[in-house]
Design a protein around this motif. Structure first.
Motif, PDB file in Angstrom:
ATOM      1  N   GLY A   1       0.703   4.283  -2.367  1.00 39.22           N
ATOM      2  CA  GLY A   1       1.052   5.526  -1.474  1.00 39.22           C
ATOM      3  C   GLY A   1       2.367   6.849  -2.695  1.00 39.22           C
ATOM      4  O   GLY A   1       1.679   7.384  -3.014  1.00 39.22           O
TER       5      GLY A   1
ATOM      6  N   GLY B   1      -2.204   8.400   3.611  1.00 34.83           N
ATOM      7  CA  GLY B   1      -3.391   7.515   3.602  1.00 34.83           C
ATOM      8  C   GLY B   1      -2.928   6.028   3.779  1.00 34.83           C
ATOM      9  O   GLY B   1      -3.482   5.429   3.822  1.00 34.83           O
ATOM     10  N   SER B   2      -1.705   6.084   3.169  1.00 30.90           N
ATOM     11  CA  SER B   2      -1.275   4.346   2.963  1.00 30.90           C
ATOM     12  C   SER B   2      -0.396   3.863   4.153  1.00 30.90           C
ATOM     13  O   SER B   2      -1.230   2.658   5.001  1.00 30.90           O
ATOM     14  CB  SER B   2      -0.070   4.104   1.596  1.00 30.90           C
ATOM     15  OG  SER B   2       1.053   5.047   1.451  1.00 30.90           O
TER      16      SER B   2
ATOM     17  N   TYR C   1      -8.508   8.165   1.387  1.00 29.89           N
ATOM     18  CA  TYR C   1      -7.799   7.645   0.466  1.00 29.89           C
ATOM     19  C   TYR C   1      -8.617   5.992   0.995  1.00 29.89           C
ATOM     20  O   TYR C   1      -8.292   5.041   0.121  1.00 29.89           O
ATOM     21  CB  TYR C   1      -5.983   6.951   1.290  1.00 29.89           C
ATOM     22  CG  TYR C   1      -5.385   6.176   0.608  1.00 29.89           C
ATOM     23  CD1 TYR C   1      -4.275   6.708  -0.671  1.00 29.89           C
ATOM     24  CD2 TYR C   1      -4.955   5.655   1.450  1.00 29.89           C
ATOM     25  CE1 TYR C   1      -3.265   5.888  -0.704  1.00 29.89           C
ATOM     26  CE2 TYR C   1      -4.264   4.143   1.115  1.00 29.89           C
ATOM     27  CZ  TYR C   1      -3.195   4.554  -0.118  1.00 29.89           C
ATOM     28  OH  TYR C   1      -2.759   3.605  -0.865  1.00 29.89           O
TER      29      TYR C   1
ATOM     30  N   GLY D   1      -6.858  13.777   4.095  1.00 33.87           N
ATOM     31  CA  GLY D   1      -6.848  12.589   2.849  1.00 33.87           C
ATOM     32  C   GLY D   1      -6.686  11.195   3.094  1.00 33.87           C
ATOM     33  O   GLY D   1      -6.916  10.582   1.889  1.00 33.87           O
TER      34      GLY D   1
ATOM     35  N   LYS E   1       1.112  -1.530   0.066  1.00 33.65           N
ATOM     36  CA  LYS E   1      -0.101  -0.070   0.037  1.00 33.65           C
ATOM     37  C   LYS E   1       1.047   0.782   0.062  1.00 33.65           C
ATOM     38  O   LYS E   1       0.469   2.218  -0.636  1.00 33.65           O
ATOM     39  CB  LYS E   1      -0.588   0.274   1.341  1.00 33.65           C
ATOM     40  CG  LYS E   1      -2.411  -0.742   1.236  1.00 33.65           C
ATOM     41  CD  LYS E   1      -3.259  -1.029   2.595  1.00 33.65           C
ATOM     42  CE  LYS E   1      -4.539  -1.171   1.803  1.00 33.65           C
ATOM     43  NZ  LYS E   1      -5.291  -1.507   3.228  1.00 33.65           N
TER      44      LYS E   1
ATOM     45  N   ALA F   1      -9.712  12.005  -5.857  1.00 36.31           N
ATOM     46  CA  ALA F   1     -10.420  11.138  -5.069  1.00 36.31           C
ATOM     47  C   ALA F   1     -11.657  10.967  -4.185  1.00 36.31           C
ATOM     48  O   ALA F   1     -11.708   9.313  -3.433  1.00 36.31           O
ATOM     49  CB  ALA F   1      -9.105  11.450  -4.111  1.00 36.31           C
TER      50      ALA F   1
ATOM     51  N   TYR G   1      -2.069  12.051   0.381  1.00 36.30           N
ATOM     52  CA  TYR G   1      -2.974  11.708  -0.078  1.00 36.30           C
ATOM     53  C   TYR G   1      -2.426  10.177   0.238  1.00 36.30           C
ATOM     54  O   TYR G   1      -2.587   9.003   0.866  1.00 36.30           O
ATOM     55  CB  TYR G   1      -3.831  11.968  -0.962  1.00 36.30           C
ATOM     56  CG  TYR G   1      -4.765  10.138  -2.053  1.00 36.30           C
ATOM     57  CD1 TYR G   1      -6.314  10.312  -1.129  1.00 36.30           C
ATOM     58  CD2 TYR G   1      -4.283  10.275  -2.910  1.00 36.30           C
ATOM     59  CE1 TYR G   1      -7.005  10.139  -1.242  1.00 36.30           C
ATOM     60  CE2 TYR G   1      -5.119   9.124  -3.111  1.00 36.30           C
ATOM     61  CZ  TYR G   1      -6.616   8.681  -2.709  1.00 36.30           C
ATOM     62  OH  TYR G   1      -7.587   8.141  -2.975  1.00 36.30           O
ATOM     63  N   GLY G   2      -1.787   9.904  -0.398  1.00 37.51           N
ATOM     64  CA  GLY G   2      -1.060   8.795  -0.675  1.00 37.51           C
ATOM     65  C   GLY G   2       0.269   8.459   0.517  1.00 37.51           C
ATOM     66  O   GLY G   2       0.039   7.699   0.464  1.00 37.51           O
TER      67      GLY G   2
END
Length: 608
Positions: free
Chosen positions: A29, A243-244, A275, A271, A25, A47, A239-240
């Motif tokens: 991300g 989120g991850s 995600y 964010g 993940k 998103a 976000y990436g």
């Protein structure tokens, strides 16, 4: 810094199994956030549509008694997008958004994001000239005002460069159920949206990483606010990455009371929720006494924080239900070392994803390994270089290049400006150039100067030390306000402290002064406090003056308002009846600073 804060290969090995589990993940991300293709479609609107496909009937936004699922929220944002497209807004235009924390703010900014329009996230505490400056600075085509802020807006409206018929209003209530009645000279946006289409606009896929998403303002504690450009690409990074790392699931809820005009709440916390196609629960304003009640009400499993928010929560008397919740993760910044462990222990939070970032900068850290007392790890190109505080500039070698600081040594954090890590900066080009360092390690390279001192604690992990503007020099030594604040707060009777330098007439440098707030109902033994401070820090770092306050003055993002404290100094005539104390030369206790003692200090009767 404690030796146990240094990170070793054994520490990394101990944490690896958990990180390895998240690696797929995290790799995805990081890939989302590190694209160098400026015409790649992405960003907030993209998103939200992705999360809606993944979890259409799951909770998206929760507020008071409102619980919108992703399908409902996305359709609302779509109506905003279609309506403003019909009004002639186009990619790159700016709309001033002046709404407090509530679902309308999220729907409006998402709808604008879907058509490439930039939302200027105006600080909701601003009034008068500062508000006028912030709005006019970004040249908005329109403004959207929450009813709760109409009075502040109306006071400056005549000074704003916005057409009269381009100012919209949203009632301070659930406008999906009750549109309310707009005041004269305002257009009721909730009514206007009712006939707009609710399907995804085609423009979402024409919004690129390089396009602007927000203008986010600096706090303005040292002059007028500056507007930092926040692109969709930078949003995708947060976000990436967050989120991850947070790894929230569809049934998770992120609870956030931070002001959404600031990136920690609006970008990092929201964010991370988007995600995971998770819920985002918000509150208008932070309340220490109702925080955990809200957490239970919304069934939140993660929270957003800044350090002082955590300190306020620790001040609330211990309750049997302190662990009666499902929160196991938190994300934010500014957690003080003296709070970190006790907070985790008291409230049963396992994972603290402390971060370091700025609205305008190009470098970020995140505590992905979940160590204590660190802003975490960064995969981005950066360096920590030796800094000469006396001359206020980085140290350069005989060839004119900067020198990297050793492990454990404080240094200036600089972020390399590359295609992958661009410097978006401010709206003011002159301010941008002032933040850029040239020829750092080789001819032609460029680095963003963060203005922050950090230390390398090993394995690309950093620990925050201080902001350059907050250091001062006393007795020929440099004093770090952050380090002194942490040591003052280690005294059991003191809840919080703000440290700054003040000038004593006919004395070189600046003497340390600390504004302190005792724990509720606690009296401070000032002789014992001085004994403690002299034991914990070198003599030059011990504050000479103290100011006892009932409550610290902070900004909406919990930053201390040091400017007023510095201006008032140790003058009892300006301390608003708050008691002042002084450590006079040759004494072993702080004593009350009377007007007579102040007069003697001003006349150089003491040799500090």
């Amino acid at each position: 810094m404690s030796k146990q804060d240094l990170i070793t290969i054994k520490d990394i090995a101990r944490k690896l199994p958990e990180v390895v589990r998240k690696l797929p993940k995290m790799a995805y991300g990081l890939a989302l956030g590190s694209s160098t293709n400026p015409t790649k479609a992405g960003g907030l609107g993209w998103a939200i549509e992705k999360a809606t496909k993944a979890n259409p009937y799951g909770s998206a936004v929760l507020y008071k008694d409102t619980n919108l699922n992703y399908l409902q929220f996305n359709q609302w944002a779509n109506r905003v997008a279609h309506y403003f497209l019909a009004q002639g807004l186009k990619k790159g235009d700016v709309v001033a958004v002046f709404i407090e924390n509530r679902p309308e703010l999220l729907a409006v900014t998402t709808g604008l994001a879907k058509i490439g329009v930039i939302s200027a996230m105006v600080n909701t505490s601003q009034t008068g000239k500062v508000l006028t400056h912030s709005i006019n600075l970004v040249k908005p085509k329109m403004a959207i005002i929450g009813s709760e802020l109409v009075e502040s807006f109306s006071e400056v409206r005549a000074d704003l460069n916005i057409p009269t018929d381009r100012v919209y209003w949203l009632a301070d209530q659930d406008t999906l159920k009750d549109v309310g009645e707009a005041p004269d000279s305002f257009r009721n946006l909730a009514i206007e949206l009712q006939s707009a289409p609710s399907y995804n606009p085609p423009t979402t896929n024409n919004v690129y990483y390089s396009d602007g998403l927000y203008y986010i303002y600096t706090s303005g504690t040292t002059g007028m606010p500056k507007a930092a450009i926040f692109s969709h690409g930078r949003w995708m990074k947060a976000y990436g990455v967050f989120g991850s790392v947070m790894d929230l699931k569809k049934n998770d809820i992120m609870y956030c009371t931070l002001p959404l005009y600031h990136a920690t709440g609006m970008v990092v916390c929201w964010g991370a929720a988007i995600y995971g196609a998770s819920g985002f629960a918000i509150r208008r304003k932070f309340s220490a006494r109702e925080f955990w009640e809200d957490v239970r009400k919304f069934n939140a499993s993660a929270i957003g924080y800044v350090g002082e928010l955590c300190r306020y929560l620790m001040e609330v008397p211990v309750k049997a239900e302190d662990r009666a919740h499902r929160v196991t993760k938190m994300v934010g910044n500014g957690m003080r070392p003296n709070i970190w462990g006790p907070f985790k222990q008291r409230f049963g939070v396992d994972e603290v994803y402390e971060l370091y970032a700025s609205s305008e900068g190009n470098i970020g850290f995140n505590n992905i390994f979940n160590f204590d007392n660190t802003v975490g790890f960064s995969p981005l190109p950066y360096a920590i270089v030796k800094y000469d505080k006396e001359n206020e500039k980085p140290v350069r070698d005989a060839d004119g290049y900067m020198i990297k600081a050793a492990i454990g040594e404080p240094g200036l954090l600089v972020g390399k400006i590359t295609e992958r890590t661009p410097f978006d900066g401010y709206t003011d080009a002159a301010k941008n150039e002032a933040c850029i360092l040239h020829d750092v390690f080789e001819k032609g390279d460029r680095y963003f100067n963060t203005g922050d001192l950090v230390r390398n604690i090993g394995f690309r992990h950093a620990q925050f030390v201080d902001r350059l503007g907050d250091t001062f020099r006393w007795k020929g030594e440099n004093v770090s306000t952050t380090e002194v604040e942490n040591l003052v707060c280690s005294y059991p009777s003191i809840a919080e402290a703000v440290v700054y330098g003040v000038e004593i007439p006919n004395t070189n440098g600046r003497a340390g002064m600390a504004a302190i707030t005792p724990h509720e109902g606690i009296d401070i033994d000032y002789a014992h406090l001085l004994e403690h401070l002299r034991r914990e820090m070198p003599p030059y770092a011990v504050p000479v003056f103290l100011r006892q306050q009932q409550k610290m003055e902070t900004t909406g993002t919990f930053k201390y308002q040091k400017n007023n404290l510095k201006k008032e100094g140790f003058d009892p005539h300006q301390s608003h009846k708050e008691p002042l104390y002084v450590w006079l030369p040759g004494t072993d206790s702080y004593q009350l600073l009377t007007p007579e003692i102040w007069e003697n200090i001003s006349n150089s009767a003491y040799r500090f």
